[in-house]
Write an enzyme that holds these catalytic residues in place. Structure first.
Site: not given
Ligand code: GAR
Length: 195
Positions: A13-15, A66, A91-92, A108, A110
């Site tokens: 959850g850092s984003n 789903k 991640m779904r 999203n 990535h």
């Molecule tokens: C992030 O780096 C995001 O780009 C990636 O998961 C991480 C979540 O980090 N997303 C993917 O790989 C999507 N396919 P966070 O939980 O610290 O925000």
């Protein structure tokens, strides 16, 4: 305008935190109406609690499909007046129920320069491949895995000799800067016009 967002996360959850921080610092004209997670014990949930943000935590295996859990999520998001769904480490694969209810309103992030290295462990995939330019992509969500029209990208070059941890750190810094900035742009272009 203050846009109502729903953040979707499955992990650290850092984003989510970076977006909430941008809201607090008034760099982002938004409000997180609810954190949706499929991992009730993930750290993103702790972060949401700390900020007094509503949480909808579900376990996919307790639903028949789903469609069933997405129908419940859609009802909740509609009740809360959510305008934009922001996937942040969710991640779904998003299904038809959410996509048809929020067309063009699901984004999203990535950690690679898509279309290179979609899917899981993108940073590791790129590092093992030996790429010299790493980056991030913010994109609209469609039925695929990390596909969908690209909204924003950013990149940096490595000199050689960096550890994967150093590369990861730089990628996360870039994500935490660019995701709030891009959401702000979307709010003041797309969302404003459609109101
Ligand atoms: C992030 O780096 C995001 O780009 C990636 O998961 C991480 C979540 O980090 N997303 C993917 O790989 C999507 N396919 P966070 O939980 O610290 O925000």
């Amino acid at each position: 305008m203050t846009a109502k967002l729903s953040l979707f996360a499955s992990g650290n959850g850092s984003n989510f935190e970076a977006i909430q921080q941008a809201i607090v610092e008034k760099r982002l004209d938004a409000y997180i109406a609810v954190l949706v997670t499929d991992q009730p014990d993930c750290y993103a949930v702790e972060r949401a609690r700390k900020h007094n943000i509503d949480i909808f935590a579900f376990s996919a295996k307790t639903y028949s499909s789903k469609e069933t859990y997405e129908t419940e999520i859609v009802k909740l998001l509609k009740d809360k007046g959510v305008e934009l769904i922001v996937l942040a480490g969710y991640m779904r694969i998003v299904g038809n129920v959410l996509m048809e209810t929020f067309p063009d309103r699901i984004i999203n992030i990535h950690p690679s320069l898509l279309p290179a290295f979609p899917g899981l462990h993108a940073i590791n995939q790129a590092y093992q491949y030996g790429v010299k330019v790493f980056g991030i992509t913010i994109h609209h969500v469609d039925a695929g895995i990390d596909t969908g029209k690209i909204i924003e990208q950013d990149a940096f070059r490595i000199e050689g000799g960096e550890t994967i941890e150093e590369v990861e750190e730089k990628i996360h810094q870039l994500e935490h800067k660019r995701y709030p900035e891009t959401i702000q742009k979307i709010i003041h272009t797309t969302l404003c016009k459609k109101k």
